[in-house]
Design a protein around this motif. Structure first.
Motif, PDB file in Angstrom:
ATOM      1  N   TYR A   1      -8.694   6.596   7.190  1.00 42.08           N
ATOM      2  CA  TYR A   1      -8.785   5.578   8.236  1.00 42.08           C
ATOM      3  C   TYR A   1      -9.681   5.991   9.399  1.00 42.08           C
ATOM      4  CZ  TYR A   1      -5.020   3.965   5.328  1.00 42.08           C
ATOM      5  OH  TYR A   1      -4.300   3.582   4.232  1.00 42.08           O
TER       6      TYR A   1
ATOM      7  N   CYS B   1      -3.722  -3.523   6.715  1.00 46.39           N
ATOM      8  CA  CYS B   1      -4.221  -2.193   6.359  1.00 46.39           C
ATOM      9  C   CYS B   1      -5.613  -2.033   6.960  1.00 46.39           C
ATOM     10  CB  CYS B   1      -4.279  -2.043   4.833  1.00 46.39           C
ATOM     11  SG  CYS B   1      -4.954  -0.444   4.319  1.00 46.39           S
ATOM     12  N   GLY B   2      -5.900  -0.838   7.481  1.00 42.26           N
ATOM     13  CA  GLY B   2      -7.228  -0.569   8.029  1.00 42.26           C
ATOM     14  C   GLY B   2      -8.315  -0.752   6.984  1.00 42.26           C
TER      15      GLY B   2
ATOM     16  N   ARG C   1       0.875  -1.177   0.000  1.00 42.38           N
ATOM     17  CA  ARG C   1       0.000   0.000   0.000  1.00 42.38           C
ATOM     18  C   ARG C   1       0.908   1.220   0.000  1.00 42.38           C
ATOM     19  NH1 ARG C   1      -2.535   3.668  -1.219  1.00 42.38           N
ATOM     20  NH2 ARG C   1      -4.196   4.731  -0.086  1.00 42.38           N
TER      21      ARG C   1
ATOM     22  N   VAL D   1      -1.290   1.701   8.459  1.00 40.38           N
ATOM     23  CA  VAL D   1      -0.865   3.053   8.112  1.00 40.38           C
ATOM     24  C   VAL D   1       0.129   3.624   9.125  1.00 40.38           C
ATOM     25  CG1 VAL D   1      -2.846   4.167   9.249  1.00 40.38           C
ATOM     26  CG2 VAL D   1      -1.683   5.314   7.355  1.00 40.38           C
TER      27      VAL D   1
HETATM   28 MO    MO Z   1      -3.357   1.160   4.812  1.00 33.97          MO
END
Ligand code: MO
Ligand code: MTE
Length: 455
Positions: free
Chosen positions: A312, A184-185, A138, A287
């Motif tokens: 997020y 990842c969120g 990401r 993140v």
């Molecule tokens: Mo992310």
């Protein structure tokens, strides 16, 4: 991603026909029919009195009377000299027969000038470690292969004197090696909208697990003479164009859990993963694991940076945003059988999958093979590590009838992974991030497995 791959081509052109469904079906069909075809060919040859033709004759010099030529005939690789060691100075690669185990980009996600997400092929992996070359990606502003001799990490803010470390200096310090997942969120995000992407790779593939090596952040803060009494938060900043900046509570750092990594699965970090330095924040959404880490600032309040204000966060039913929801709650997914796979026939299967929790160890995983009416406890494979992926397995005899397979994880805090109904009751329908609901796979009568959502 392999631009020549017919699979990726199909993916880009026709998202609805998505991926390896056909490829997988073909492979399974060949495996299943191999023996039958062989017998048929053998009979045909006998009937015409002709010898086996072409490749068949090559590989079957001995009449096998319907037996499996793979056992009856000594293969070439058992008779001749194999290849020498890989060329001097080379780096090993997987078998050519495994070439379709790849990271994939989603045709469903917006692509501007370049793709910014690739998903790990969870359905093809074993154990708990993600091979580094298959780690999800990401990038908010693309990735870089940064010259480590020029990379610097500054520690500033509430410190006696700001300090700048080179990579060599960091690598001299006492090191730790730990297995952790990074999620990842936005993992499983599109399922909020019941988009039902076809495979576990797309539903859950924004997670990976590695053994990371590095230096606890608290060590670096102490070396800079940080005011650990009055300091409350740090700001972590990346050196890529996104200037990724995230606030991390000092309490997490004081526990010694957060570390600055240079190693991943026994070698240096991959460039896509933040080479030469990235922050490891166990249990916290991806993140905050700032890549290309160049600066840590100690302060006494949350920084509220751009990345925290607009990304997020989840819009709740009451119209307020849910912010700083950084811990990835307990979650699991069955990876076999999962969407896009095809079961050969009724009979025995090893159900397997992954479970994790940002709050500690996974304590228990239950699996249902009847759409959630009954649950059986799966075997947890060791090691079961805190804030790492945990592998589960369960014996299953499929009766050949359509059914729904699900997994439900519980962590050591007693938190149980919710159903979609339970999750929506709390979170409403406007969230994008942080979806940890129970995943359902529909096994159809023809053996094809499909992503479905069960309320
Ligand atoms: Mo992310
Ligand atoms: N410097 C920097 N750090 C970053 C990002 C980024 O774009 N730049 N992306 C973040 C996000 S949103 C996630 S989910 C993870 C992804 O890590 P990976 O690419 O190693 O899987 O890194 C985080 N750290």
């Amino acid at each position: 991603m392999n631009q020549d791959s017919p699979i990726s081509g199909a993916l880009r052109k026709a998202p609805e026909s998505f991926l390896s469904r056909d490829g997988i079906r073909k492979v399974f069909a060949e495996a299943k029919n191999g023996r039958r075809d062989f017998i048929r060919n053998a009979f045909a040859a006998a009937a015409t009195g002709a010898a086996f033709s072409g490749a068949m004759a090559e590989s079957n010099p001995v009449p096998t009377e319907g037996g499996d030529p793979n056992i009856l005939n000594l293969p070439e690789h058992s008779k001749a000299l194999g290849q020498g060691v890989a060329p001097d100075g080379s780096y090993g690669k997987p078998s050519k027969y495994e070439s379709d185990v790849q990271r994939r980009q989603s045709p469903g996600l917006t692509q501007t000038t370049q793709a910014s997400v690739s998903f790990a092929p969870l359905q093809s992996l074993f154990g708990i470690v993600t091979p580094s070359g298959l780690h999800f990606e990401r990038h908010h502003q693309g990735w870089w292969d940064i010259d480590p001799s020029k990379h610097r990490l500054m520690i500033n803010g509430m410190v006696k004197s700001a300090k700048v470390f080179t990579l060599d200096e960091i690598m001299r310090l006492p090191a730790v090696s730990r297995f952790h997942f990074i999620e990842c969120g936005a993992n499983t995000a599109v399922e909020w909208g019941n988009v039902a992407v076809p495979t576990a790779q797309y539903t859950h593939g924004m997670i990976s697990c590695s053994e990371f090596t590095g230096v606890p952040l608290i060590t670096l803060l102490e070396l800079a003479g940080a005011d650990l009494k009055n300091g409350k938060f740090v700001l972590a900043e990346g050196a890529d164009g996104s200037s990724m900046t995230r606030t991390i509570p000092l309490s997490l750092i004081k526990s010694g859990e957060v570390f600055v990594a240079y190693g991943q699965n026994g070698e240096m970090l991959r460039p896509e993963q933040g080479y030469p330095l990235r922050l490891i924040v166990p249990g916290v959404q991806g993140v905050s694991w700032v890549k290309y880490l160049r600066r840590i600032e100690l302060g006494d309040k949350p920084y509220g940076t751009k990345d925290e204000a607009i990304h997020y966060i989840d819009l709740q039913p009451d119209g307020l945003e849910r912010q700083y929801t950084s811990i990835q709650e307990c979650k699991s997914v069955v990876t076999t059988p999962s969407g896009g796979q095809v079961l050969l026939d009724k009979g025995f299967y090893n159900i397997t999958g992954l479970a994790w929790s940002g709050r500690g160890k996974v304590k228990k995983v239950d699996v249902s093979v009847d759409g959630g009416r009954n649950w059986r406890t799966a075997r947890l494979e060791t090691p079961v590590l805190s804030k790492a992926l945990t592998r589960f397995n369960l014996d299953w005899v499929w009766d050949g009838k359509p059914t729904i397979v699900q997994s439900r994880a519980m962590d050591e805090t007693g938190f149980v992974q919710p159903t979609y109904k339970q999750l929506r009751a709390v979170r409403g329908t406007r969230s994008i991030y942080h979806n940890n609901a129970i995943q359902s796979w529909l096994v159809q009568e023809n053996g094809e497995v499909k992503n479905v959502q069960v309320a």
